[in-house]
Design a protein around this motif. Structure first.
Motif, PDB file in Angstrom:
ATOM      1  N   LEU A  41       6.537   5.292  -0.363  1.00 41.33           N
ATOM      2  CA  LEU A  41       7.959   3.953  -0.267  1.00 41.33           C
ATOM      3  C   LEU A  41       9.111   4.845  -0.566  1.00 41.33           C
ATOM      4  N   ASP A  42       9.092   5.940  -0.272  1.00 39.29           N
ATOM      5  CA  ASP A  42      10.433   6.388  -1.386  1.00 39.29           C
ATOM      6  C   ASP A  42      11.422   5.728  -0.838  1.00 39.29           C
ATOM      7  N   GLY A  43      12.449   5.216  -1.989  1.00 33.73           N
ATOM      8  CA  GLY A  43      13.769   4.314  -1.689  1.00 33.73           C
ATOM      9  C   GLY A  43      14.690   5.971  -1.133  1.00 33.73           C
ATOM     10  N   GLU A  44      14.555   6.990  -1.782  1.00 29.44           N
ATOM     11  CA  GLU A  44      15.408   7.710  -1.058  1.00 29.44           C
ATOM     12  C   GLU A  44      15.494   8.077   0.135  1.00 29.44           C
ATOM     13  N   LYS A  45      14.638   8.194   0.834  1.00 29.98           N
ATOM     14  CA  LYS A  45      14.335   8.591   1.835  1.00 29.98           C
ATOM     15  C   LYS A  45      14.037   7.883   3.240  1.00 29.98           C
ATOM     16  N   TRP A  46      13.188   6.058   2.690  1.00 24.55           N
ATOM     17  CA  TRP A  46      13.621   5.329   3.552  1.00 24.55           C
ATOM     18  C   TRP A  46      15.310   4.441   3.592  1.00 24.55           C
ATOM     19  N   GLY A  47      15.424   3.999   1.688  1.00 22.46           N
ATOM     20  CA  GLY A  47      17.283   3.931   2.252  1.00 22.46           C
ATOM     21  C   GLY A  47      16.428   1.950   1.417  1.00 22.46           C
ATOM     22  N   SER A  71       1.134  -1.168  -0.227  1.00 19.89           N
ATOM     23  CA  SER A  71      -0.455  -0.022   0.420  1.00 19.89           C
ATOM     24  C   SER A  71       0.736   1.325  -0.113  1.00 19.89           C
ATOM     25  N   MET A  72       1.266   1.343   0.565  1.00 16.84           N
ATOM     26  CA  MET A  72       2.619   2.761   0.873  1.00 16.84           C
ATOM     27  C   MET A  72       3.532   2.554  -0.746  1.00 16.84           C
ATOM     28  N   GLU A  73       3.841   1.789  -0.899  1.00 18.84           N
ATOM     29  CA  GLU A  73       4.765   1.933  -2.430  1.00 18.84           C
ATOM     30  C   GLU A  73       3.449   2.311  -3.480  1.00 18.84           C
ATOM     31  N   ALA A  74       2.658   2.081  -3.149  1.00 22.24           N
ATOM     32  CA  ALA A  74       1.422   1.843  -4.703  1.00 22.24           C
ATOM     33  C   ALA A  74       0.881   3.560  -3.954  1.00 22.24           C
ATOM     34  N   ASN A  75       1.172   4.158  -2.498  1.00 25.38           N
ATOM     35  CA  ASN A  75       1.080   5.558  -2.873  1.00 25.38           C
ATOM     36  C   ASN A  75       1.887   6.451  -3.026  1.00 25.38           C
ATOM     37  N   GLY A  76       3.336   5.523  -3.607  1.00 31.05           N
ATOM     38  CA  GLY A  76       3.946   6.536  -3.733  1.00 31.05           C
ATOM     39  C   GLY A  76       5.163   7.556  -2.207  1.00 31.05           C
TER      40      GLY A  76
END
Length: 194
Positions: free
Chosen positions: A167-173, A160-165
């Motif tokens: 789960l940003d890789g830069e922010k969460w790593g 759900s977090m990924e689908a809603n944008g």
């Protein structure tokens, strides 16, 4: 010779396949009984003979999607070439892949329909039972329910977090697949300590 019941069952399967394809391509808004009938190549009235309305049609697609996932999980559990932890990893990646590859279908799987919500809950429960078996092979039956609920709910949250944008890789790593793998490692470590 094809019987009337066989012909009706085939038409229903074709309608469900057409509805699923329209859903995957354009979301629930793209699914109308008329569009589904046209995509399935049947008469205009045929969909109405199988489904009361769009809600019932979408609920049927969701139920079929749960059933397909159940079959995949059962097949995965029977794959003796894989270690139990690998079967668990693949089972959660199946769920994540479904959420990523067919987001509209995935979304309707988690919404109780107005009509006959028990059928959808029953189909979801069968999937959960198959998943519980896979988890029990890793953590044992005593911890399976809690671990399975944690893994499935967390994977759903990650998807759900990924689908809603969010789960940003830069922010969460990290990424959705990495988080799912981390969940499995955490549950496995806890089982090994216990």
């Amino acid at each position: 010779m094809t019987t009337r019941a066989e012909s009706a069952a085939r038409t229903r399967r074709e309608l469900l396949a057409a509805a699923g394809a329209l859903l995957d391509e354009g979301g629930p808004e793209a699914v109308t009984l008329r569009a589904v009938g046209a995509a399935a190549g049947v008469s205009r009235g045929a969909p109405y003979g199988h489904f009361v309305d769009k809600g019932e049609l979408l609920a049927s697609v969701a139920i079929e999607s749960w059933s397909t996932l159940t079959a995949a999980l059962r097949e995965l559990r029977e794959d003796s070439r894989l270690a139990p932890a690998d079967r668990l990893r693949r089972s959660l990646h199946l769920l994540l892949d479904l959420a990523r590859g067919r987001p509209h279908r995935y979304a309707i799987m988690f919404v109780a329909p107005e009509r006959n919500p028990e059928a959808l809950l029953g189909a979801a429960s069968e999937t959960q039972d198959a998943f519980l078996d896979i988890v029990a092979d890793v953590v044992g039956s005593a911890d399976a329910r809690r671990s399975a609920a944690l893994l499935m709910a967390s994977t759903h949250g990650v998807a759900s977090m990924e689908a809603n944008g969010q789960l940003d890789g830069e922010k969460w790593g990290t990424s959705a697949p990495e988080l799912v793998d981390e969940l499995i490692d955490l549950v496995g470590d806890r089982a090994n300590r216990g």
